[in-house]
Design an enzyme around this catalytic site. Structure first.
Site, PDB file in Angstrom:
ATOM      1  N   HIS A  46       0.856  -1.194   0.000  1.00  0.00           N
ATOM      2  CA  HIS A  46       0.000   0.000   0.000  1.00  0.00           C
ATOM      3  C   HIS A  46       0.888   1.239   0.000  1.00  0.00           C
ATOM      4  CE1 HIS A  46      -3.807  -2.046   1.861  1.00  0.00           C
ATOM      5  NE2 HIS A  46      -3.291  -2.739   0.857  1.00  0.00           N
ATOM      6  N   GLU A  48       0.931   3.843   1.850  1.00  0.00           N
ATOM      7  CA  GLU A  48       1.424   4.219   3.174  1.00  0.00           C
ATOM      8  C   GLU A  48       2.610   3.357   3.595  1.00  0.00           C
ATOM      9  OE1 GLU A  48      -3.188   4.368   3.581  1.00  0.00           O
ATOM     10  OE2 GLU A  48      -1.696   3.322   2.357  1.00  0.00           O
ATOM     11  N   CYS A  76      -6.082   1.848   5.850  1.00  0.00           N
ATOM     12  CA  CYS A  76      -6.746   0.605   6.234  1.00  0.00           C
ATOM     13  C   CYS A  76      -6.187   0.139   7.592  1.00  0.00           C
ATOM     14  CB  CYS A  76      -6.513  -0.451   5.160  1.00  0.00           C
ATOM     15  SG  CYS A  76      -4.815  -1.096   5.137  1.00  0.00           S
ATOM     16  N   CYS A  79      -2.327  -0.492   7.512  1.00  0.00           N
ATOM     17  CA  CYS A  79      -1.552   0.747   7.437  1.00  0.00           C
ATOM     18  C   CYS A  79      -1.663   1.550   8.726  1.00  0.00           C
ATOM     19  CB  CYS A  79      -1.994   1.569   6.231  1.00  0.00           C
ATOM     20  SG  CYS A  79      -1.595   0.756   4.659  1.00  0.00           S
TER      21      CYS A  79
END
Length: 145
Positions: A46, A48, A76, A79
């Protein structure tokens, strides 16, 4: 936040879900990333996570205690956990995620009293722009099917 959006545009160009993130400390970008789940075939890739790793490498420390994370979509649970563990004190995001958002929408990991967290969350920055690129991506994806 504009720099995070630029990262989202990079993801869009590579047919990745267009989410971008940057980590800033002392007015300097120390980490940046965009979603790379498909290109790396890695569910943890992801924006992040990539930005946090880049920042830790740049600063030669996993403790990002003076940093701000800017991300185009609400983090999410995975993260949010990484944000908590990296000790980032401030998260700024664009669009909320009612399905998977872990900064107050679906869950609130960053304000969980059991974690003794004092992370500041600012939401809605470049919200319409961040939402727009996500909607464009999924419209494009549906047309291919």
């Amino acid at each position: 936040m504009e720099l995070a959006y630029c990262e989202a545009e990079r993801a869009f160009e590579k047919n990745e879900v267009p989410i971008g993130a940057v980590v800033v400390t002392g007015g300097r970008v120390v980490g940046r990333g965009y979603n790379m789940v498909e290109s790396l075939q890695d569910p943890t890739a992801h924006a992040e996570m990539i930005a946090l790793t880049a920042a830790a490498n740049t600063l030669n420390s996993w403790r990002l205690e003076d940093a701000v994370l800017y991300v185009t979509k609400e983090p999410c649970p995975m993260c949010a956990g990484a944000i908590y563990l990296s000790r980032i004190p401030h998260v700024v995001f664009g669009v909320s995620d009612s399905r998977m958002g872990a900064c107050g929408s679906a869950l609130d990991i960053l304000h969980n009293s059991n974690l003794h967290s004092s992370i500041t969350v600012t939401q809605g920055i470049l919200e319409s722009k961040s939402l727009g690129i996500l909607q464009s991506f999924f419209q494009k994806l549906r047309k291919k099917q």
